[in-house]
Design an enzyme around this catalytic site. Structure first.
Site, PDB file in Angstrom:
ATOM      1  N   HIS A 174     -39.639  11.448  39.853  1.00 46.17           N
ATOM      2  CA  HIS A 174     -39.165  10.059  39.876  1.00 46.17           C
ATOM      3  C   HIS A 174     -38.583   9.678  38.517  1.00 46.17           C
ATOM      4  CE1 HIS A 174     -39.680   5.715  41.189  1.00 46.17           C
ATOM      5  NE2 HIS A 174     -39.571   5.578  39.875  1.00 46.17           N
ATOM      6  N   GLU A 175     -39.325   9.959  37.448  1.00 48.71           N
ATOM      7  CA  GLU A 175     -38.888   9.535  36.118  1.00 48.71           C
ATOM      8  C   GLU A 175     -37.689  10.342  35.626  1.00 48.71           C
ATOM      9  OE1 GLU A 175     -40.092   6.806  35.129  1.00 48.71           O
ATOM     10  OE2 GLU A 175     -41.698   6.780  36.624  1.00 48.71           O
ATOM     11  N   GLU A 195     -34.830   1.919  40.935  1.00 48.08           N
ATOM     12  CA  GLU A 195     -36.123   2.312  41.495  1.00 48.08           C
ATOM     13  C   GLU A 195     -36.031   2.927  42.889  1.00 48.08           C
ATOM     14  OE1 GLU A 195     -38.371   2.632  39.575  1.00 48.08           O
ATOM     15  OE2 GLU A 195     -37.940   1.276  37.929  1.00 48.08           O
ATOM     16  N   MET A 246     -42.994   5.549  32.691  1.00 47.33           N
ATOM     17  CA  MET A 246     -41.821   4.783  32.264  1.00 47.33           C
ATOM     18  C   MET A 246     -40.745   5.741  31.789  1.00 47.33           C
ATOM     19  SD  MET A 246     -40.224   2.009  31.793  1.00 47.33           S
ATOM     20  CE  MET A 246     -38.551   1.989  31.121  1.00 47.33           C
ATOM     21  N   GLU A 247     -39.522   5.492  32.278  1.00 52.88           N
ATOM     22  CA  GLU A 247     -38.427   6.455  32.152  1.00 52.88           C
ATOM     23  C   GLU A 247     -37.656   6.373  30.843  1.00 52.88           C
ATOM     24  OE1 GLU A 247     -36.641   2.875  34.512  1.00 52.88           O
ATOM     25  OE2 GLU A 247     -38.554   3.927  34.378  1.00 52.88           O
ATOM     26  N   ASN A 248     -38.246   5.915  29.733  1.00 57.55           N
ATOM     27  CA  ASN A 248     -37.533   5.857  28.455  1.00 57.55           C
ATOM     28  C   ASN A 248     -36.656   7.100  28.288  1.00 57.55           C
ATOM     29  OD1 ASN A 248     -39.451   3.628  27.692  1.00 57.55           O
ATOM     30  ND2 ASN A 248     -40.878   5.346  27.610  1.00 57.55           N
ATOM     31  N   GLU A 283     -39.998  -2.118  29.462  1.00 61.68           N
ATOM     32  CA  GLU A 283     -39.494  -2.648  30.730  1.00 61.68           C
ATOM     33  C   GLU A 283     -40.500  -3.664  31.281  1.00 61.68           C
ATOM     34  OE1 GLU A 283     -37.357  -0.984  34.773  1.00 61.68           O
ATOM     35  OE2 GLU A 283     -39.166   0.018  34.083  1.00 61.68           O
ATOM     36  N   HIS A 309     -34.553   9.049  37.074  1.00 62.34           N
ATOM     37  CA  HIS A 309     -34.135   7.850  36.342  1.00 62.34           C
ATOM     38  C   HIS A 309     -33.207   8.167  35.172  1.00 62.34           C
ATOM     39  CE1 HIS A 309     -35.969   4.305  37.959  1.00 62.34           C
ATOM     40  NE2 HIS A 309     -37.216   4.728  37.835  1.00 62.34           N
TER      41      HIS A 309
END
Length: 826
Positions: free
Chosen positions: A290-291, A313, A256-258, A122, A294
Site C-alpha cells: 500500500h505505502e 488512498e 505513512m507514505e513519506n 498527513e 503511494h
C-alpha cells in the site's frame, strides 16, 4: 494565497532529545505572481523569534502576527513585492507526545527508557514543525539539515550528502534535495536507528530501534518485491535513490507514505518467527505494498485538494492487494478484499450520514473512522468495478498514461477518468461521476415476469430515506437453465428501471455475478432465493457469490426488509460450507446479530451459529498444520472465539487447555495465539489478569502486545472488567489504549456497563489521539447504547453544542445505534 507559491524550503533543525525541544530556521523561496504586501503561512505550536525577507542584498526584519486559532502566521513585508521572494523565519517548538507533527517515540534499550524524534505530517501537521504552505497543491523542493548528537542517526526523505562535525561535539547532517512534493510527505527523524539494507539501483533499507533489525528481513524482501512490481506495472522507475521503511514504536496510524522514508507501526513491518501469525504476515505485506504504491499515487502525482484524497488512498488500497496477490496467488487475497474492504464500505455507505468518495470541502480533511471506509474501501471497490468495466489491459495503460502526463504535478478526479477513457475508448467519465461525486450506492431490486427480469434501482440505506439518485450500474447476471446449461448476460442499468430478456426455461438467476458491482440485490420472489440456495448448497455458485447472497440478505434484515428468521433459515444452505469468504462473513453477521439481539432471538442466533462454526472448525482441525491453506489459518483463529460465545464446549475445552499450557510456558502456534488468549480471558480469573500484565511487560514484539490487549477486552467477570478498564487508562501505552476498549465493546459481558464508563471517563478519553478517541466512540455507542438511546442522544446533543470533537463519528455512531435498536425491537 493562490498568487503565492513556494519553490524551495531550506530547513535547519536542532532537536534535543534531553529537553524534548527543538529550534529551527526555515528559508522559503517563493514566487508571487502578483504584488503582495504580506505573506501568510501555516504554523501551529511554534514560538517565533523572528521573520526576515531578503531585500537589497541582506535580510530585513519584518513584523509578524500569529493567529493560534487559525494556525497561521502573517508576515508584513517592508514594501510591496512581486516575483521571487526569500522569507526566513526562526522559531522553537516542542517534540510532543501526541504522535502528530514532530513528536517523540519511546522505546527501551538495555533496560533504559529512551526517545527518538520522528514526524507525522498527513494531513495538515507539517505546520507543527516548520512554517509552510501546508496544502497538497503547494508543492516545492526541500533541503533539510539537522544538528544532532554525535551518537545519533538522522533520516530524511533523501540520502545523506554531507556530515560535518560541529565545535560543540554535535554533527550537522545534510540531506539530498527532495523532488518537488507536498509538505505532508516530508519526513525527518533522529534516534538510535539501526539498518538492514538491500543494495541495488535503488537502495532499500529498513530502520529499526536498537537490536531489532533481525526481525526486518521478511519486510525488506517484500519491500523490494513491491517496488519492482510497481515500477513494472506503472512503467516508471522509482525516482529517488533510496527507499527507507522505518519501524516506529509509537505510531497512531498503520503507516505513512513519506516519499523515500515510509514509517510503520512495528507490527506492520517487523516479523517475529513463531510469534507473527499468517494473518500478521499478510498484513505486513499489504501495508508495505500500500505505502509503496503511494510513491506513485500521492507522491509523484498528488491530489490538487484534500477533496481528491481518494486518488491517493483508493489506488494504494487496491494495488496493495494487487501486489500481494501477484506474489502470493494462493492467499485468496481478492476474497479477503471483498470481506475486509468492500463489505466495510457497503456497511459505512448505507448510512444516511455519509458523503461522496470525492470529499466535500477539502481545506482540512481528516482520515478517521468516518472518512476512511469511503476514501479507502469504497474507492478501492469502485476501482475493481472500473477494471471489470474497461478490462485489465486498458486500466493498466490508462494509469500509465495518467502518471506520465501528470508526474510531479497535482490532479483532480477528472484527470484520471479522462486518461482511462482516452485509452479504453469507453464512456468512463459519465459512468464514474455517478459513483465518485454522489454519496451512497443502489439497491437493485429484481422481479421475474416469464422470460424477462425487471430491474429497479434506488438508494440503499438502513434507515428510511427518500432519494431520487441514480447510478450507472454495470449489471452481470448468471442465468441457469433447466437443461443444465448456464450463460452470463451483462448490461448497464442507467435509468430507474431496466428489463433483461433471459430466454425460456430459466430456472434460476444470480444478479451481480462475481460480486464486482458495488450494490446490494433484493430478490422479490422467495422462490428465486430458494433456487439460488440450492446452488449454494451444491457449490455450483462460486465462493464470492455464496458470500454475496447471504450478505445482501443480512443487510436487508438490518434494513427491515427481511427478518432474522429469514436469514437464519437461508443459512441452512451453508451447512457444508468450507470456503473462507462466506464462512468469515456468516460468522461476523451472526455475531453482530448476537450482540444486538436479546432473549429468545439471541439464543436462536447461537443455536444456528454453534453447530455451523463447530463443524467448520472440526473440518479444518483445531490445530494448525504444515501446508494448510493460508486462509484456513486466518479463518480458524477468527471463528473459534465466536463458537465459544455460542456455547461450544469442544472448542472451549481445546482453547482453555492451550491457554493453560501457555501460562505454564508451553509454546502455542501463532495462528491460534489470538483466539487462545481471548478464550483464556473469557474464562479467566485474577491470576489470568496478572499473567497478562506480566506477559505484556515482557513481550518483545508489538504483534504479541496487540494480541494481549485484544484478549484483555474479553474478560467475563464484572470485577475483572472494571480492573481492566482502570489498567488500560493507567498502564497501556497511548498508541494502543483504544484497542482493548474497542474489543470490550463487542464483549457481551462488558457491554452493559461500558456506556456509563465512557461518560464518567470522557475527559480522560478526549486526551487520546483524535482518531483513537473516535474509534472508542464508534465502538461503544452503537451496541453499548442499546436500551439507553435517549440518554445517549441527549448526552451527545449537549456534547456537540459545546465541543467540535468527533462530530462526524458521533453522528454515524448515533445512526448505527438507531439501526441496531430497530433491529432488536422488530
Amino acid at each position: 494565497m493562490n498568487d503565492i507559491n513556494p519553490i524551495n524550503y531550506k530547513i535547519h533543525l536542532e532537536p534535543d532529545l534531553r529537553t524534548l525541544k527543538f529550534s529551527g530556521s526555515t528559508e522559503i523561496l517563493l514566487e508571487a505572481l502578483k504584488p503582495v504586501t504580506e505573506i501568510t503561512l501555516n504554523a501551529s505550536e511554534l514560538a517565533f523569534w523572528g521573520c526576515k525577507v531578503w531585500m537589497d542584498s541582506k535580510f530585513i526584519e519584518c513584523p509578524f502576527y500569529v493567529d493560534t486559532r487559525k494556525e497561521r502566521i502573517r508576515v508584513c513585508l517592508p514594501k510591496e513585492m512581486t516575483g521571487r521572494i526569500i522569507l526566513k523565519t526562526t522559531y522553537v517548538g516542542e517534540i510532543n507526545d501526541r504522535m502528530v507533527g514532530f513528536y517523540r517515540s519511546r522505546y527501551s534499550a538495555k533496560g533504559r527508557e529512551k526517545y527518538s524524534a520522528v514526524t507525522q505530517f498527513e494531513e495538515s501537521d507539517a505546520r507543527r514543525a516548520f512554517p509552510c504552505f501546508d496544502h497538497p497543491a503547494k508543492k516545492a523542493t526541500f533541503d533539510i539539515e539537522m544538528a544532532i548528537d554525535e551518537k545519533l542517526i538522522a533520516i530524511s526523505n533523501g540520502p545523506i550528502t554531507k556530515e560535518k562535525r560541529l565545535p560543540d561535539g554535535r554533527k550537522l547532517i545534510t540531506f539530498q534535495q527532495t523532488p518537488k512534493m507536498s509538505t505532508y510527505l516530508l519526513f525527518f527523524g533522529v534516534g538510535e536507528f539501526e539498518f538492514i539494507e538491500d543494495v541495488d539501483e535503488v537502495l532499500v533499507r529498513i530502520a529499526t530501534m536498537p537490536g531489532m533489525t533481525k526481525h526486518a528481513i521478511f519486510g525488506l524482501e517484500f519491500g523490494r518485491k513491491a517496488l519492482e512490481f510497481c515500477e513494472d506495472y506503472y512503467g516508471m522507475k522509482y525516482p529517488l535513490p533510496k527507499l527507507d521503511l522505518i519501524a516506529i514504536p509509537d505510531f497512531a496510524a498503520g503507516a505513512m507514505e513519506n516519499w523515500g522514508a515510509i514509517t510503520f507501526r512495528e507490527n506492520l513491518l517487523l516479523h517475529y518467527p513463531n510469534v507473527t501469525s499468517k494473518a500478521g504476515e499478510q498484513r505486513i505485506c499489504e501495508v508495505i505494498a500500500h505505502e509503496i504504491a503511494h510513491q506513485w499515487f500521492g507522491n509523484l502525482v498528488t491530489p490538487s485538494d484534500w477533496k481528491y484524497l481518494w486518488l491517493n488512498e483508493s489506488f494504494a488500497t487496491y494495488f496493495g492487494y494487487g501486489v500481494v496477490t501477484h506474489y502470493y496467488p494462493d492467499w485468496d487475497i481478492w476474497d479477503q478484499f471483498l470481506h475486509g474492504q468492500t463489505d466495510k464500505a457497503l456497511e459505512r455507505d448505507a448510512l444516511q450520514e455519509t458523503f461522496p468518495i470525492e470529499l466535500p470541502g477539502g481545506e482540512h480533511v481528516v482520515i478517521n473512522p468516518s472518512t476512511a471506509p469511503i476514501i479507502y474501501d469504497k474507492g478501492a471497490s469502485i476501482l475493481r468495478h472500473i477494471e471489470g468495466y474497461v478490462g485489465e489491459i486498458a486500466l493498466k495503460a490508462g494509469l500509465r498514461y495518467y502518471l506520465m502526463k501528470h508526474q510531479y504535478a497535482c490532479t483532480s478526479s477528472h484527470h484520471l477518468w479522462e486518461a482511462i477513457e482516452e485509452i479504453s475508448e469507453k464512456p468512463v467519465t459519465t459512468m464514474m461521476k455517478s459513483w465518485i461525486e454522489q454519496s451512497g450506492f443502489p439497491l437493485v431490486e429484481v422481479k421475474r415476469d416469464a422470460n424477462k427480469l425487471s430491474l429497479t434501482q434506488r438508494r440503499f440505506t438502513y434507515l428510511p430515506k427518500e432519494s431520487d439518485q441514480l447510478w450507472a450500474v454495470p449489471v452481470t447476471v448468471r442465468v441457469f437453465y433447466d437443461n443444465g446449461e448456464a450463460r452470463t448476460i451483462t448490461s448497464l442499468l442507467e435509468n430507474k428501471n431496466m428489463s433483461i430478456d433471459i430466454g425460456g426455461n430459466a430456472c434460476a438467476y444470480k444478479i451481480n455475478y462475481g460480486q464486482t458491482g458495488f450494490y446490494r440485490v433484493r430478490y422479490h420472489e422467495k422462490g428465486d432465493l430458494y433456487e439460488l440456495g440450492k446452488r449454494v448448497l451444491s457449490k455450483e455458485l462460486p465462493p464470492e457469490d455464496r458470500w454475496g447472497l447471504q450478505n445482501d440478505l443480512y443487510a436487508l434484515v438490518r434494513r427491515g426488509d427481511a427478518s432474522v428468521d429469514d436469514y437464519l433459515e437461508f443459512l441452512s444452505n451453508y451447512e457444508n460450507e468450507d470456503a473462507f469468504l462466506p464462512l468469515m462473513s456468516i460468522a461476523d453477521n451472526l455475531f453482530q446479530a448476537y450482540l444486538v439481539l436479546e432473549g429468545t432471538q439471541r439464543r436462536r442466533v447461537a443455536s444456528v451459529g454453534k453447530p455451523l462454526l463447530e463443524k467448520a472448525v472440526s473440518n479444518i482441525g483445531y490445530e494448525p498444520h504444515t501446508g494448510e491453506k493460508h486462509t484456513t489459518s486466518i479463518l480458524r483463529d477468527h471463528i473459534m472465539v465466536h463458537a465459544v460465545m455460542y456455547g461450544s464446549e469442544g472448542v472451549a475445552g481445546f482453547a482453555c487447555g492451550k491457554f493453560s499450557a501457555l501460562m505454564s510456558g508451553t509454546h502455542i502456534h501463532p495462528d491460534i495465539m489470538k483466539s487462545t488468549m481471548q478464550i483464556g480471558a473469557l474464562y479467566g480469573t485474577s491470576k489470568t489478569f496478572t499473567w497478562f500484565d506480566q506477559r505484556l511487560k515482557s513481550a518483545e514484539s508489538e504483534h504479541e502486545r496487540i494480541n494481549i490487549l485484544i484478549a484483555l477486552g474479553g474478560f467475563g467477570g464484572e470485577a475483572l472488567i472494571e480492573k481492566t478498564l482502570e489498567y488500560i487508562l493507567k498502564k497501556v501505552p497511548d498508541r494502543n489504549k483504544f484497542i482493548p476498549i474497542a474489543y470490550m465493546a463487542s464483549n457481551p459481558h462488558a457491554i452493559p456497563s461500558l456506556w456509563e464508563w465512557y461518560v464518567s471517563h470522557v475527559t480522560t478519553l478526549e486526551q487520546f489521539h483524535p482518531v483513537h478517541y473516535e474509534r472508542v466512540i464508534e465502538a461503544i455507542v452503537p451496541v453499548c447504547g442499546i436500551g439507553k438511546e435517549q440518554q445517549v442522544k441527549d448526552f451527545f446533543e449537549d456534547y456537540m453544542r459545546q465541543k467540535e470533537k468527533a462530530k462526524d463519528v458521533i453522528k454515524l455512531s448515533l445512526e448505527k445505534l438507531e439501526i441496531n435498536f430497530r433491529m432488536r425491537v422488530s
